[in-house]
Design an enzyme around this catalytic site. Structure first.
Site, PDB file in Angstrom:
ATOM      1  N   LYS A   1      16.098  21.773 -11.049  1.00 54.74           N
ATOM      2  CA  LYS A   1      15.556  20.445 -11.382  1.00 54.74           C
ATOM      3  C   LYS A   1      16.340  19.518 -12.063  1.00 54.74           C
ATOM      4  CE  LYS A   1      11.236  20.159 -11.500  1.00 54.74           C
ATOM      5  NZ  LYS A   1      10.343  19.287 -10.954  1.00 54.74           N
TER       6      LYS A   1
ATOM      7  N   SER B   1      14.941  21.672 -16.207  1.00 48.25           N
ATOM      8  CA  SER B   1      13.942  22.431 -16.541  1.00 48.25           C
ATOM      9  C   SER B   1      14.046  23.575 -16.925  1.00 48.25           C
ATOM     10  CB  SER B   1      13.230  22.872 -15.325  1.00 48.25           C
ATOM     11  OG  SER B   1      12.465  23.923 -15.287  1.00 48.25           O
TER      12      SER B   1
ATOM     13  N   HIS C   1       0.832  -1.192   0.086  1.00 48.74           N
ATOM     14  CA  HIS C   1      -0.048   0.070  -0.102  1.00 48.74           C
ATOM     15  C   HIS C   1       0.902   1.255   0.078  1.00 48.74           C
ATOM     16  CE1 HIS C   1      -3.365  -2.677   1.358  1.00 48.74           C
ATOM     17  NE2 HIS C   1      -2.264  -3.176   1.799  1.00 48.74           N
TER      18      HIS C   1
ATOM     19  N   TYR D   1      -9.509 -13.236 -46.046  1.00 50.36           N
ATOM     20  CA  TYR D   1      -8.779 -11.750 -46.010  1.00 50.36           C
ATOM     21  C   TYR D   1      -9.710 -10.687 -45.981  1.00 50.36           C
ATOM     22  CZ  TYR D   1      -5.471  -8.203 -46.919  1.00 50.36           C
ATOM     23  OH  TYR D   1      -4.978  -6.965 -46.800  1.00 50.36           O
TER      24      TYR D   1
ATOM     25  N   GLU E   1      10.031   8.406 -16.933  1.00 42.98           N
ATOM     26  CA  GLU E   1       8.666   8.862 -17.296  1.00 42.98           C
ATOM     27  C   GLU E   1       8.175   8.514 -18.676  1.00 42.98           C
ATOM     28  OE1 GLU E   1       8.036  13.013 -15.773  1.00 42.98           O
ATOM     29  OE2 GLU E   1      10.191  12.968 -15.209  1.00 42.98           O
TER      30      GLU E   1
HETATM   31  N1  ARG Z   1      -0.869  -5.064 -48.654  1.00 39.47           N
HETATM   32  C1  ARG Z   1      -1.851  -6.092 -48.288  1.00 39.47           C
HETATM   33  C2  ARG Z   1      -1.752  -6.163 -46.617  1.00 39.47           C
HETATM   34  O1  ARG Z   1      -0.754  -5.863 -45.867  1.00 39.47           O
HETATM   35  C3  ARG Z   1      -1.278  -7.075 -48.938  1.00 39.47           C
HETATM   36  C4  ARG Z   1      -2.484  -8.255 -49.270  1.00 39.47           C
HETATM   37  C5  ARG Z   1      -3.329  -7.528 -50.041  1.00 39.47           C
HETATM   38  N2  ARG Z   1      -4.245  -8.576 -50.636  1.00 39.47           N
HETATM   39  C6  ARG Z   1      -5.479  -8.090 -51.236  1.00 39.47           C
HETATM   40  N3  ARG Z   1      -6.115  -9.090 -51.682  1.00 39.47           N
HETATM   41  N4  ARG Z   1      -5.512  -6.811 -51.423  1.00 39.47           N
HETATM   42  O2  ARG Z   1      -2.755  -6.773 -46.083  1.00 39.47           O
END
Ligand code: ARG
Length: 464
Positions: free
Chosen positions: A282, A276, A155, A316, A289
């Site tokens: 200082k 400072s 504490h 993706y 920090e």
């Molecule tokens: N520059 C893209 C990334 O970093 C690469 C993959 C792109 N793929 C796509 N289908 N556009 O994610």
């Protein structure tokens, strides 16, 4: 140059093209992209897409390209969409139509995931190395301070006496776990997605295990959808980095407190302090920090990644391009902070006299007074009460426990004898705690030995 003009009738808006480009961030993956492309070319050769001759040409040209980038002879052109586009375009520029075959059976989706993982694997090794330097510095300061007594706190109130060595070794344990976590995360980073294609693999008979071996991955991914859309490894790394920063930040907070006039336990080296612009007297612990402050930045990256991924349908999505900037920034920040911290802690001066004096204030030996009576047969709950009454008496007399006469002690318990002074000295308080994990000289020496063994073994693993 673009890799996808065929289907389009009109030009991409210039601002939109720039907006979706990532080369300013992923340019640092050039090495991994080139090595990945060489391995892919060799795999294409195995399944008959590239002839032996073609493969040699591609490999030579890619190796040259790597050298040229490293020598500064080839600039990565910012007009390209991303690093993958740049490498492929440059290859075609240099070896003609043959360069156009390199993307057979590959997508930027599996390519970027592969590059990213390779890059992070290398960065993990660098991070572990930096943490090792820090750990060695802590051990060396601890070895010099096995008998440097200071008060421990709970504490932020004085609690029980410890040694500086024991204190520093507490942080050693944190960074040891950090090293373990990084090396464990590396197991899941070093999994190769190449061969996942855009999302559904490829019609070419790529020997993925061969590519994996060429690139030094531990294993391959076993589902093409997951292969291209998994970013767990990046999130896991960012979490591990956040924990490292949390540890550094606690340590920094402590140093900042200790450097204050109120504590006066440490003095920062001039090299790691600033002054400072208005207050001539200082000397501020800016480095500590700033490390504490940069912790927020790394936590931010971690949250960025989790949030990017939270609603993405398979596989993706372009959202995922944002992953690299967050992880790169977190890695750069942690590397700089660990390095700075190591320099700072190596040069800090500990004010041992002040620490000792402070350890004798605040009744840090009250538990030991209670334990003394336990050893004479009184149950702890009662001795706790007696010791508390003696502390109360001492506070009123404005005295330390060691300044109370035996006669006065006996007003609270007639079991207290002349040997009490030895038993409640801060040296005894520390060295009587000689169990595993305790602050006694011998126990800390054993902890240091264990620590050294860990560092030797762990670094053996990294080199593997
Ligand atoms: N520059 C893209 C990334 O970093 C690469 C993959 C792109 N793929 C796509 N289908 N556009 O994610």
């Amino acid at each position: 140059m673009k890799l996808w003009g065929g289907r389009f009738e009109n030009q991409t808006d210039k601002a939109a093209f720039d907006f979706q480009s990532s080369i300013h961030v992923d340019r640092r993956l050039y090495r991994e992209d080139i090595l990945g492309s060489i391995a892919h070319a060799k795999t294409l050769n195995r399944c008959g897409v590239l002839t032996e001759d073609e493969t040699v040409k591609v490999e030579m040209s890619l190796n040259e390209m790597l050298q040229d980038i490293e020598d500064g002879k080839l600039q990565i052109g910012m007009e390209h969409e991303d690093i993958h586009t740049f490498i492929e375009a440059t290859l075609t520029e240099r070896i003609g139509d043959l360069g156009k075959k390199i993307h057979t059976g590959r997508s930027r989706n599996d390519q970027v995931a592969t590059d990213f993982r390779m890059y992070l694997g290398t960065e993990v090794d660098l991070l572990v190395e930096l943490l090792k330097n820090l750990e060695e510095a802590l051990i060396s300061i601890a070895e010099d301070n096995l008998d440097t007594i200071l008060s421990g706190y709970t504490h932020l109130q004085k609690a029980q006496p410890l040694t500086l060595a024991h204190y520093l070794m507490a942080y050693f344990e944190m960074f040891r776990r950090d090293m373990e976590r990084l090396l464990d995360a590396k197991k899941r980073i070093m999994i190769m997605p190449l061969g996942s294609g855009a999302l559904a693999g490829t019609t070419f008979d790529l020997d993925r295990e061969y590519t994996c071996q060429l690139l030094g991955f531990n294993d391959i991914t076993y589902n093409s959808l997951d292969g291209v859309s998994d970013r767990d490894f990046a999130i896991e790394l960012a979490s591990d980095l956040s924990i490292i920063m949390m540890h550094l930040s606690r340590f920094c907070e402590e140093i900042i407190l200790w450097a204050s006039g109120e504590f006066g336990y440490v003095e920062m080296d001039d090299g790691f302090s600033t002054g400072s612009s208005i207050m001539p007297q200082k000397k501020n612990p800016d480095v500590a920090e700033l490390i504490r402050g940069k912790t927020g930045r790394v936590y931010g990256s971690n949250m960025t990644l989790l949030t990017i991924m939270k609603s993405l349908p398979l596989a993706y999505n372009k959202d995922m391009q944002e992953d690299k900037e967050a992880v790169f920034d977190a890695i750069d920040t942690v590397k700089a902070c660990v390095d700075m911290f190591t320099g700072m802690i190596k040069t800090i001066r500990f004010n041992k006299d002040r620490m000792y004096e402070a350890s004798e204030e605040g009744y840090t030996n009250a538990t030991d007074l209670a334990d003394y009576l336990v050893k004479k047969g009184v149950p702890f709950r009662e001795t706790h009460e007696i010791s508390g009454q003696i502390v109360n008496f001492a506070i009123k007399q404005n005295k330390k426990l060691s300044e109370i006469t035996v006669e006065n002690f006996k007003r609270f318990s007639d079991l207290i004898e002349e040997d009490i002074y030895r038993e409640i000295s801060v040296e005894t308080c520390v060295n009587a705690r000689n169990l595993i994990g305790g602050p006694a000289r011998e126990a800390v020496m054993k902890a240091i030995e264990r620590g050294k063994e860990f560092l030797n073994e762990e670094m053996g693993d990294v080199k593997k």
